[in-house]
Design an enzyme around this catalytic site. Structure first.
Site, PDB file in Angstrom:
ATOM      1  N   GLU A   1       0.826  -1.208   0.000  1.00  0.00           N
ATOM      2  CA  GLU A   1       0.000   0.000   0.000  1.00  0.00           C
ATOM      3  C   GLU A   1       0.864   1.263   0.000  1.00  0.00           C
ATOM      4  O   GLU A   1       1.025   1.924   1.029  1.00  0.00           O
ATOM      5  CB  GLU A   1      -0.945   0.024   1.205  1.00  0.00           C
ATOM      6  CG  GLU A   1      -2.094  -0.955   1.101  1.00  0.00           C
ATOM      7  CD  GLU A   1      -3.093  -0.812   2.241  1.00  0.00           C
ATOM      8  OE1 GLU A   1      -2.830  -0.023   3.179  1.00  0.00           O
ATOM      9  OE2 GLU A   1      -4.133  -1.498   2.197  1.00  0.00           O
TER      10      GLU A   1
ATOM     11  N   GLU B   1      -5.968  -7.542  -0.734  1.00  0.00           N
ATOM     12  CA  GLU B   1      -6.409  -7.300   0.646  1.00  0.00           C
ATOM     13  C   GLU B   1      -7.751  -6.588   0.644  1.00  0.00           C
ATOM     14  O   GLU B   1      -7.945  -5.601  -0.071  1.00  0.00           O
ATOM     15  CB  GLU B   1      -5.392  -6.454   1.412  1.00  0.00           C
ATOM     16  CG  GLU B   1      -5.795  -6.154   2.855  1.00  0.00           C
ATOM     17  CD  GLU B   1      -4.781  -5.265   3.570  1.00  0.00           C
ATOM     18  OE1 GLU B   1      -3.573  -5.483   3.364  1.00  0.00           O
ATOM     19  OE2 GLU B   1      -5.196  -4.359   4.330  1.00  0.00           O
TER      20      GLU B   1
END
Length: 355
Positions: free
Chosen positions: A175, A265
């Site tokens: 991320e 995710e």
């Protein structure tokens, strides 16, 4: 079957069936970890990207579904053969994600011994005939370039060790985030260098690249593509309580622009990991992901007591698997039914009426 043989089959099939991959039904509509005595890797073999689809060795589109670990430095005890086998056999998981935090307190950069949790995960998945995401979990450091040196060494080692195994998928930056971290200036140059490192050892296995703003700006790669995009996908992360119709629209637009998406995710909760389980919004996402042939790994296997953890607080402290209903959180009970193909939007609505 040796990887070289599977690669030949995949290449031959891809040459004949590019259109069929995009337009045909799923290779396995029921998403089974084991079918007719064969594991998912025995059935699908060497994965490949055709168009925006993740496809099996014969060019048929597939959708993988499974679970992610929590940070291996906090809850790495669950990254073991017992738990991963239980997730395959009882939860019907086809894929496991090993989340190796790189920065922060106790991450890989300060604690390189964590690599053993990754190799434990990979070995267990190979033995169980599952796919495995090796996740370089960029988060607190914001910019993937910050620890690029360590990423080069790590992925060089992993791809040399496991590059001949069709089970392995490389997630090279989880991320990326922060106002100064952009696709063109930070993520793309990092990704191109890491992809080159991996491809020297492993020319075939899927590589997944993070996108800006905690892997939410999935349109970014379409306007500034990578030099080598073969068998490369891009990740979108969402939490059903925080990311809804607009996030799905962004993913749909990215697919239209030709960007292959893999949701490495996602959670049933708010982005904080808490705030309750958003069942209806989650099932909207499940319908969307299936309709667009997008694979996923759910966050996460832990017993810390957060709403996005599948285990009840302090359940299975020895990390043995074999969970009973009492061991599962509300999130865990809900996710297990989804993975076992026991719950979809239609059946959920009927259950709500019957309450």
């Amino acid at each position: 079957m040796k990887k070289s043989v599977m690669l030949f089959a995949a290449t031959f099939a891809a040459a004949l069936s590019f259109v069929s991959c995009v337009n045909s039904k799923y290779a396995n509509d029921t998403h089974l970890a084991i079918e007719d005595g064969k594991t998912v890797v025995e059935r699908y073999g060497q994965l490949q990207v055709i168009g925006t689809d993740l496809c099996d060795q014969n060019g048929n589109p597939v959708q993988l579904r499974g679970m992610s670990s929590h940070g291996l430095h906090w809850y790495g005890k669950y990254a073991n053969k017992d738990v991963i086998t239980w997730l395959r056999d009882d939860w019907n998981c086809q894929i496991w994600r090993a989340a190796l935090y790189t920065g922060g307190q106790g991450g890989y950069v300060s604690n390189p011994a964590l690599k053993e949790r990754v190799t434990d995960s990979v070995e267990a998945c190979i033995e169980n005939g599952m796919y495995v995401l090796i996740d370089w979990h960029v988060l607190e450091e914001h910019d993937p370039l910050l620890y690029k040196k360590y990423a080069v060494e790590f992925f060089d080692e992993m791809s040399k060790k496991y590059g001949d195994k069709p089970n392995v998928i490389y997630e090279i930056c989880n991320e990326p985030n922060g106002e100064k971290v952009t696709w063109s200036d930070n993520i793309k140059p990092y990704a191109e260098e890491i992809i080159e490192v991996i491809r020297k050892n492993d020319p075939d296995n899927i590589i997944i690249v993070g996108t800006p703003v905690w892997s939410s700006q999935v349109m970014a790669p379409s306007s500034d593509p990578l030099k080598n995009g073969k068998n490369v996908m891009y990740t979108c992360h969402f939490y059903a309580g925080s990311h809804k119709a607009e996030a799905r629209k962004n993913v749909a637009n990215a697919l239209k622009a030709g960007t292959p998406i893999f949701v490495t995710e996602w959670g049933t909760t708010q982005a904080s990991g808490d705030g309750g389980v958003y069942e209806k919004e989650t099932l909207k996402w499940m319908e969307f992901l299936k309709a667009h042939n997008i694979s996923w790994a759910n966050w996460s296997v832990n017993n810390k007591g957060e709403d996005s953890g599948i285990l009840a607080f302090n359940a299975d402290r020895e990390a043995k698997g074999n969970w009973k209903d009492k061991d599962l959180s509300k999130d865990g009970k809900f996710l297990r039914r989804i993975l076992r193909n026991e719950l979809d939007m239609k059946s959920w609505k009927q259950e709500q009426k019957n309450k």
